[in-house]
Design a protein around this motif. Structure first.
Motif, mmCIF file in Angstrom:
data_model
loop_
_atom_site.group_PDB
_atom_site.id
_atom_site.type_symbol
_atom_site.label_atom_id
_atom_site.label_comp_id
_atom_site.label_asym_id
_atom_site.label_seq_id
_atom_site.Cartn_x
_atom_site.Cartn_y
_atom_site.Cartn_z
ATOM 1 N N SER A 65 0.821 -1.214 0.000
ATOM 2 C CA SER A 65 0.000 0.000 0.000
ATOM 3 C C SER A 65 0.855 1.265 0.000
ATOM 4 O O SER A 65 0.474 2.274 -0.590
ATOM 5 C CB SER A 65 -0.943 0.008 1.205
ATOM 6 N N THR A 66 2.029 1.211 0.614
ATOM 7 C CA THR A 66 2.919 2.370 0.586
ATOM 8 C C THR A 66 3.430 2.596 -0.834
ATOM 9 O O THR A 66 3.561 3.734 -1.282
ATOM 10 C CB THR A 66 4.104 2.174 1.557
ATOM 11 N N GLY A 67 3.700 1.513 -1.545
ATOM 12 C CA GLY A 67 4.128 1.622 -2.934
ATOM 13 C C GLY A 67 3.047 2.249 -3.805
ATOM 14 O O GLY A 67 3.332 3.114 -4.643
ATOM 15 N N VAL A 68 1.798 1.835 -3.612
ATOM 16 C CA VAL A 68 0.682 2.424 -4.360
ATOM 17 C C VAL A 68 0.573 3.914 -4.030
ATOM 18 O O VAL A 68 0.387 4.748 -4.916
ATOM 19 C CB VAL A 68 -0.645 1.695 -4.057
ATOM 20 N N SER A 69 0.708 4.250 -2.757
ATOM 21 C CA SER A 69 0.672 5.649 -2.341
ATOM 22 C C SER A 69 1.774 6.449 -3.034
ATOM 23 O O SER A 69 1.549 7.575 -3.496
ATOM 24 C CB SER A 69 0.828 5.748 -0.822
ATOM 25 N N GLY A 70 2.952 5.865 -3.144
ATOM 26 C CA GLY A 70 4.056 6.533 -3.839
ATOM 27 C C GLY A 70 3.747 6.751 -5.307
ATOM 28 O O GLY A 70 4.045 7.816 -5.866
ATOM 29 N N LEU A 71 3.152 5.758 -5.951
ATOM 30 C CA LEU A 71 2.771 5.915 -7.361
ATOM 31 C C LEU A 71 1.766 7.049 -7.522
ATOM 32 O O LEU A 71 1.830 7.823 -8.480
ATOM 33 C CB LEU A 71 2.199 4.605 -7.907
ATOM 34 N N LEU A 72 0.849 7.173 -6.560
ATOM 35 C CA LEU A 72 -0.139 8.251 -6.617
ATOM 36 C C LEU A 72 0.517 9.616 -6.400
ATOM 37 O O LEU A 72 0.127 10.604 -7.032
ATOM 38 C CB LEU A 72 -1.252 8.012 -5.607
#
Length: 140
Positions: A65-72
């Protein structure tokens, strides 16, 4: 029990005229996302004429989820500058995460899944796999 060492997250940068490619390998998670976001922001700041930012995801093993947040966060930075954000060779697990979170439409997905998919505005297309489920009827 002995922990096996995890291969490190690596990030390689390839710059060309009007485009930058960041090649990702390893786990995009709590420990590595900040590095990716900072590098992407540095690339955006370094070239005001940048038109495309490519994230080559072929070497990713995991995205939490942190990776997805970074992509956003990266998407927010590219959008504000008029730069297209491409996810190249996104593994199946990353595509599923983007589908489930409803964020797939924010990215241009290139390779790894057939034809390139353009990012679009508006709600994602209706898909029977992700229809809302009504709450259960009250009991008793």
């Amino acid at each position: 029990m002995t922990e096996l060492p995890c291969p490190p997250f690596t990030l390689a940068v390839e710059a060309g005229p009007g485009a930058v490619r960041l090649c990702l390998a390893g786990d995009l998670d709590y420990d590595s996302t900040e590095e990716l976001v900072e590098r992407a922001q540095a690339c955006l700041a370094a070239d005001p004429g940048l038109r495309d930012l490519f994230l080559d995801c072929s070497g990713l093993r995991l995205c939490d989820s942190t990776g997805v947040s970074g992509l956003l966060l990266i998407h927010r930075g590219t959008t504000s500058r008029g730069v297209a954000l491409h996810l190249e060779n996104a593994p199946g697990f990353l595509r599923r995460i983007l589908d489930v979170t409803g964020t797939r439409r924010l990215f241009v997905l290139d390779g790894g899944g057939g034809q390139a998919e353009q990012a679009e505005e508006g709600p994602p297309p209706a898909d029977a796999r992700y229809q809302a489920v009504p709450p259960p009827a009250p009991s008793g």
